[in-house]
Design an enzyme around this catalytic site. Structure first.
Site, PDB file in Angstrom:
ATOM      1  N   ASP B  94       0.912  -1.289   0.068  1.00 25.14           N
ATOM      2  CA  ASP B  94       0.021   0.074  -0.004  1.00 25.14           C
ATOM      3  C   ASP B  94       0.889   1.214  -0.186  1.00 25.14           C
ATOM      4  O   ASP B  94       2.133   1.049   0.019  1.00 25.14           O
ATOM      5  CB  ASP B  94      -1.109  -0.129   1.115  1.00 25.14           C
ATOM      6  CG  ASP B  94      -0.199   0.133   2.486  1.00 25.14           C
ATOM      7  OD1 ASP B  94       1.049   0.150   2.644  1.00 25.14           O
ATOM      8  OD2 ASP B  94      -0.854  -0.288   3.656  1.00 25.14           O
ATOM      9  N   SER B  95       0.336   2.327   0.003  1.00 27.10           N
ATOM     10  CA  SER B  95       1.034   3.696  -0.158  1.00 27.10           C
ATOM     11  C   SER B  95       1.490   4.242   1.221  1.00 27.10           C
ATOM     12  O   SER B  95       2.215   5.180   1.340  1.00 27.10           O
ATOM     13  CB  SER B  95       0.216   4.453  -0.868  1.00 27.10           C
ATOM     14  OG  SER B  95      -0.904   5.024   0.001  1.00 27.10           O
ATOM     15  N   ASP B 269      -7.906  -7.565   0.866  1.00 28.70           N
ATOM     16  CA  ASP B 269      -6.727  -7.830   1.786  1.00 28.70           C
ATOM     17  C   ASP B 269      -7.198  -7.183   3.103  1.00 28.70           C
ATOM     18  O   ASP B 269      -8.066  -6.256   3.259  1.00 28.70           O
ATOM     19  CB  ASP B 269      -5.663  -7.032   1.369  1.00 28.70           C
ATOM     20  CG  ASP B 269      -5.969  -5.398   1.916  1.00 28.70           C
ATOM     21  OD1 ASP B 269      -5.621  -5.009   2.966  1.00 28.70           O
ATOM     22  OD2 ASP B 269      -6.640  -4.874   1.122  1.00 28.70           O
ATOM     23  N   CYS B 307     -12.242 -29.490   7.450  1.00 24.07           N
ATOM     24  CA  CYS B 307     -11.255 -28.692   7.164  1.00 24.07           C
ATOM     25  C   CYS B 307     -10.002 -29.316   6.829  1.00 24.07           C
ATOM     26  O   CYS B 307      -9.598 -30.067   7.676  1.00 24.07           O
ATOM     27  CB  CYS B 307     -11.223 -27.432   8.279  1.00 24.07           C
ATOM     28  SG  CYS B 307      -9.949 -26.380   7.878  1.00 24.07           S
ATOM     29  N   CYS B 309      -6.876 -27.753   6.644  1.00 24.11           N
ATOM     30  CA  CYS B 309      -5.879 -26.919   6.948  1.00 24.11           C
ATOM     31  C   CYS B 309      -4.789 -27.772   7.819  1.00 24.11           C
ATOM     32  O   CYS B 309      -5.202 -28.695   8.300  1.00 24.11           O
ATOM     33  CB  CYS B 309      -6.295 -25.695   7.710  1.00 24.11           C
ATOM     34  SG  CYS B 309      -6.542 -25.764   9.310  1.00 24.11           S
ATOM     35  N   CYS B 312      -6.207 -28.067  11.472  1.00 27.25           N
ATOM     36  CA  CYS B 312      -7.424 -29.056  11.601  1.00 27.25           C
ATOM     37  C   CYS B 312      -7.041 -30.540  11.159  1.00 27.25           C
ATOM     38  O   CYS B 312      -7.293 -31.582  11.746  1.00 27.25           O
ATOM     39  CB  CYS B 312      -8.449 -28.758  10.864  1.00 27.25           C
ATOM     40  SG  CYS B 312      -9.319 -27.439  11.447  1.00 27.25           S
ATOM     41  N   HIS B 338      -5.276 -21.550  10.330  1.00 26.42           N
ATOM     42  CA  HIS B 338      -6.906 -21.833  10.187  1.00 26.42           C
ATOM     43  C   HIS B 338      -7.565 -20.747   9.439  1.00 26.42           C
ATOM     44  O   HIS B 338      -8.282 -20.937   8.329  1.00 26.42           O
ATOM     45  CB  HIS B 338      -7.464 -22.268  11.519  1.00 26.42           C
ATOM     46  CG  HIS B 338      -9.045 -22.713  11.254  1.00 26.42           C
ATOM     47  ND1 HIS B 338      -9.088 -23.989  10.918  1.00 26.42           N
ATOM     48  CD2 HIS B 338     -10.019 -21.923  11.428  1.00 26.42           C
ATOM     49  CE1 HIS B 338     -10.565 -24.051  10.817  1.00 26.42           C
ATOM     50  NE2 HIS B 338     -11.076 -22.661  11.190  1.00 26.42           N
TER      51      HIS B 338
END
Lengths: 399, 399
Positions: B94-95, B269, B307, B309, B312, B338
């Site tokens: 970002d700026s 984001d 899940c 991930c 999990c 997660h």
């Protein structure tokens, strides 16, 4: 795989160092070995996969902490410590004795056992030799330790003898109690005797002759000068049977592991490598550096050239410095991985040197090169940690 | 690989949702996409390998924080942000405009740029559109943003217009300044206009017609009710060119990403998934659960059944609960992984539904099932975080 088997692969003739292999239900351990400490069923900030990658073959967990949170019956219900913390290698649990001793005025000792108040909420708990066997059976670790008494430093010869004899009686009770539980677990004996050479030798003879497949040396590294710790080992090791692995409880730093190996120790555990890492202290072959120091701000190379740990392979010292300066959590992980990897590489180097007969040279070169933290720095650190613990205990005792 | 190319792979006829592919010098991004935020060149507590494994294709880093620590010239010297943080995929920076705006009384705006005092040490810094281009060139990110002004909520129509017009003038200057630096970097435009529908449409038309290959929508999710944010997008999206990717800056929660996609947004984001994770809030398909809650103490299954991930697949909810209760660092990692994985799986599901034409059904089913945090909870959280920041700023302003 048998529940437990220790084989000596090589011995260093001019010293007491040996290289061995320990078989456990969860895998093989090559000694000398450093065991990372996962106090609360996690080696702080490091995952089991990262421990493996760093070369860990066995880890330690703390019975005292786990009995309070989340409780050993729950861990049992959830499939035991291995499943709970997702570590499928060997685990050693201590007995909780050391932590109970550390509680100071929060605990009371009787012939039966120790009554103490939890450092968390002040609730009262009782540990007896029998109860500790039950808790460790519920945890399901591979190597378990019996309840013992760790004398303070300094203490009188009378106190030292009393604590040692009580420990011996508790160990006999532990051996009996253990029969009720898991045959796949291996109960080590604990040698005590404070800083009395005769008591140390006596304890080693007595406990060494009891039917323990392995032996832990307790009550050292409790504030005494290092030379005094080594002096005790010089009386303990010759009195121990050759064919049982020897674990130096709560030790130590890199130089301690190098020296302790020469004095006949096979297994080492200590929070120091991960604790100092969290404060910025990272190991190199020349000693500890402080990664917070401004001199690392612009270093494009790794923490230590030639180190093949995850941290050094992938990140500049400047980045690691940036992470600790900005208090980013990734720092604690990268620092801990580096130090654990350092300890385990050192253990492998020690083993290789014993096997090829060069251990005394390796030891002397290492000690000539490696600048340890001074006694003063060690004392200051210990006082700081003790003060923090005392404050916590004072809060509890007011409850 | 070309510096930047955006292709639309599919569009959802009844909505404004599209599935696209973005090519960057560091790899391909499939949209819609969620971008984890690595404020200080690290996604808090998560490693680059773990981001990859969770499905991350691009991450965001904050120019404001990095210009203060460790400084963009140093990052440049060390090989740029990718090398510095060991992430070889695309990075968007970002700026710094949003953070400077957040500093409140610590900053001053002029036609030339923004003067502000560092929240760290009170030192004075100047950001101009030209200076921001230089800093982002030094960081070496793939997608860069120009300096903009983020109006507060609420603000008057006059203030909104003034800030928007100033932002437009700054963006023209940024386009010119960017020519001096890296051609492989892609400068997105930023659409502002606060909460004035006409200004939003005007900004979208003006910035959309400038030679920016992509567009970020700024100034939303700054405290307004969500419906008002969506209302602004209903005016922005139709005024934007179809063939440029659209990034909704600083948004959002799972439900925001689902809704925003239908309103024509391609990139999202937000720190929310990792921030709420650190406080115990973990995503499931039915909404956020608090893993600290006693009901997870004994749960042998994962946080969410099905899940896949890392957390999990390998740990019980009971263990994750134990880690947060004992304040163990591994918790922050497991919780963040997660939630990041949840966001990226959601993005893949959105993309698949757009491609197979079922996006409206997917959206409606998701929103019917998923209970979002209430407006009151959101407001309370925001006030808490703002108060914490204000305290920090007050300390600085006294220096």
């Amino acid at each position: 795989m048998p529940a437990f088997k220790f084989t000596i692969d090589a011995e260093s003739p001019e010293t007491w160092a040996r290289a061995g292999t320990i078989q456990t239900p969860h895998g093989i351990i090559h000694t000398p070995i450093y065991m990372p400490v996962g106090t609360q069923a996690t080696v702080k900030s490091v995952s089991p996969e990262e421990l493996r990658a760093a070369g860990a073959e066995i880890i330690l967990a703390n019975t005292y902490h786990l009995m309070l949170r989340p409780g050993s019956p729950l861990i049992d219900t959830l499939g035991g410590l291995h499943t709970f913390m997702h570590w499928d290698g060997p685990i050693l649990t201590d007995s909780g004795g050391f932590q109970v001793w550390s509680l100071g005025h929060l605990r009371k000792l009787t012939e039966d056992g120790a009554t103490f108040k939890s450092h968390l909420d002040g609730s009262e708990h009782v540990l007896t030799p029998e109860r500790v066997m039950q808790i460790e059976a519920e945890l399901g670790s591979d190597i378990i330790l019996p309840l013992d008494i760790c004398s303070p430093y300094p203490c009188s010869p009378q106190e030292a003898r009393q604590a040692m004899e009580q420990t011996h009686r508790w160990e006999e009770r532990a051996l009996v109690a253990k029969e009720r539980y898991r045959p796949e677990q291996t109960l080590f004996g604990i040698v005590q005797g404070a800083f009395e050479p005769e008591l140390r030798a006596e304890s080693a003879r007595i406990i060494g002759n009891m039917p323990f497949p392995g032996l832990s040396i307790g009550g050292l590294s409790v504030g005494e000068p290092k030379e005094q710790m080594w002096e005790m080992l010089r009386h303990v090791t010759p009195a121990l049977p050759r064919d049982k692995p020897r674990h130096l409880l709560g030790v130590g730093s890199p130089e301690d592991v190098v020296i302790g190996t020469g004095l006949g120790m096979d297994m080492f555990d200590c929070v120091l490598p991960t604790r100092v890492a969290r404060h910025g202290g990272l190991f190199t072959q020349y000693g500890r550096v402080n990664i917070k120091s401004a001199r690392f701000r612009t270093v494009a190379g790794p923490i230590e050239e030639g180190c093949d740990c995850y941290t050094c392979r992938n990140y500049s010292a400047a980045y690691v410095h940036h992470l600790i300066r900005t208090e980013e959590q990734l720092y604690y992980r990268l620092g801990s991985i580096h130090n654990i990897h350092f300890m385990l590489r050192l253990a492998r180097q020690l083993r290789a040197s014993i096997i090829d007969g060069s251990y005394p040279i390796f030891r002397d070169e290492f000690l000539a090169r490696y600048v340890p933290a001074s006694e003063q720095v060690r004392t200051d650190q210990r006082e700081k940690w003790k003060a923090a613990r005392a404050r916590q205990n004072d809060i509890i005792s007011l409850k």
